[in-house]
Design an enzyme around this catalytic site. Structure first.
Site, PDB file in Angstrom:
ATOM      1  N   ASP A   1      -3.984  -1.286  -2.076  1.00  0.00           N
ATOM      2  CA  ASP A   1      -4.983  -0.320  -1.625  1.00  0.00           C
ATOM      3  C   ASP A   1      -5.778   0.309  -2.763  1.00  0.00           C
ATOM      4  O   ASP A   1      -6.993   0.421  -2.676  1.00  0.00           O
ATOM      5  CB  ASP A   1      -4.359   0.754  -0.728  1.00  0.00           C
ATOM      6  CG  ASP A   1      -3.129   1.431  -1.316  1.00  0.00           C
ATOM      7  OD1 ASP A   1      -2.663   1.035  -2.404  1.00  0.00           O
ATOM      8  OD2 ASP A   1      -2.619   2.362  -0.676  1.00  0.00           O
TER       9      ASP A   1
ATOM     10  N   CYS B   1       0.837  -1.194   0.000  1.00  0.00           N
ATOM     11  CA  CYS B   1       0.000   0.000   0.000  1.00  0.00           C
ATOM     12  C   CYS B   1       0.875   1.248   0.000  1.00  0.00           C
ATOM     13  O   CYS B   1       2.088   1.167   0.137  1.00  0.00           O
ATOM     14  CB  CYS B   1      -0.889   0.013   1.245  1.00  0.00           C
ATOM     15  SG  CYS B   1      -1.961  -1.426   1.424  1.00  0.00           S
ATOM     16  N   HIS B   2       0.231   2.384  -0.108  1.00  0.00           N
ATOM     17  CA  HIS B   2       0.931   3.666  -0.060  1.00  0.00           C
ATOM     18  C   HIS B   2       1.349   4.010   1.366  1.00  0.00           C
ATOM     19  O   HIS B   2       0.654   3.671   2.329  1.00  0.00           O
ATOM     20  CB  HIS B   2       0.039   4.770  -0.616  1.00  0.00           C
ATOM     21  CG  HIS B   2      -0.144   4.680  -2.088  1.00  0.00           C
ATOM     22  ND1 HIS B   2      -1.027   3.812  -2.667  1.00  0.00           N
ATOM     23  CD2 HIS B   2       0.485   5.328  -3.100  1.00  0.00           C
ATOM     24  CE1 HIS B   2      -0.958   3.943  -3.980  1.00  0.00           C
ATOM     25  NE2 HIS B   2      -0.047   4.853  -4.278  1.00  0.00           N
ATOM     26  N   ASP B   3       2.487   4.696   1.437  1.00  0.00           N
ATOM     27  CA  ASP B   3       3.044   5.170   2.705  1.00  0.00           C
ATOM     28  C   ASP B   3       3.171   4.003   3.679  1.00  0.00           C
ATOM     29  O   ASP B   3       3.724   2.987   3.326  1.00  0.00           O
ATOM     30  CB  ASP B   3       2.221   6.335   3.250  1.00  0.00           C
ATOM     31  CG  ASP B   3       2.188   7.509   2.261  1.00  0.00           C
ATOM     32  OD1 ASP B   3       3.239   7.796   1.667  1.00  0.00           O
ATOM     33  OD2 ASP B   3       1.112   8.107   2.087  1.00  0.00           O
TER      34      ASP B   3
END
Length: 146
Positions: A66, A8-10
């Site tokens: 995500d 996912c991001h971050d």
């Protein structure tokens, strides 16, 4: 058992992984790849490839992403075409992963894909489901076939 690559991001993937670890204990064959803003697509692809090989016991790997179409999803899609029994799922949440975790041991990759999409629809989808909406380009004749 199906391997999981949560990407996912971050730090969102790590947060999901940490919550699952708190609930179930150590997560065998489960790897997290965080896509940070300063990470190149090339490095993401390399990290995803490493994660795939670490998570796979031969029974298959589920990429849990995500956002549809974002860099982690695209990297997972490219890898899934090169390896059998790989699925790419998008739109994941903690509650859904918590519900699906016990099924890693009893379902194959295709059955897992169908189960997670059915439980998470309409937010959750898969690469396979997206491809059914937009079938890939197919040549009507093969110019190299004699």
């Amino acid at each position: 058992m199906l391997g999981w690559v949560i990407t996912c991001h971050d730090e969102h993937g790590q947060v999901l992984f940490d919550k699952l670890t708190a609930r179930f204990g150590p997560l065998p064959q489960c790897i997290t790849v965080n896509f940070r803003r300063d990470l190149s697509n090339n490095m993401l692809s390399r990290m995803m490839c490493d994660a795939l090989h670490h998570a796979d016991s031969g029974e298959g790997v589920i990429f849990l992403t995500d956002l549809t179409g974002a860099a982690p999803y695209r990297a997972a899609a490219l890898l899934s075409h090169k390896h059998s029994n790989c699925e790419v799922i998008t739109g994941i949440s903690y509650s859904l992963l918590e519900e699906m975790y016990p099924l890693r041991e009893s379902l194959d990759s295709t059955a897992f894909r169908e189960a997670i999409v059915a439980r998470g629809a309409p937010v959750v989808s898969s690469l396979w489901h997206q491809q059914q909406k937009n079938p890939p380009f197919v040549l009507l004749s093969d110019p190299y076939k004699h």
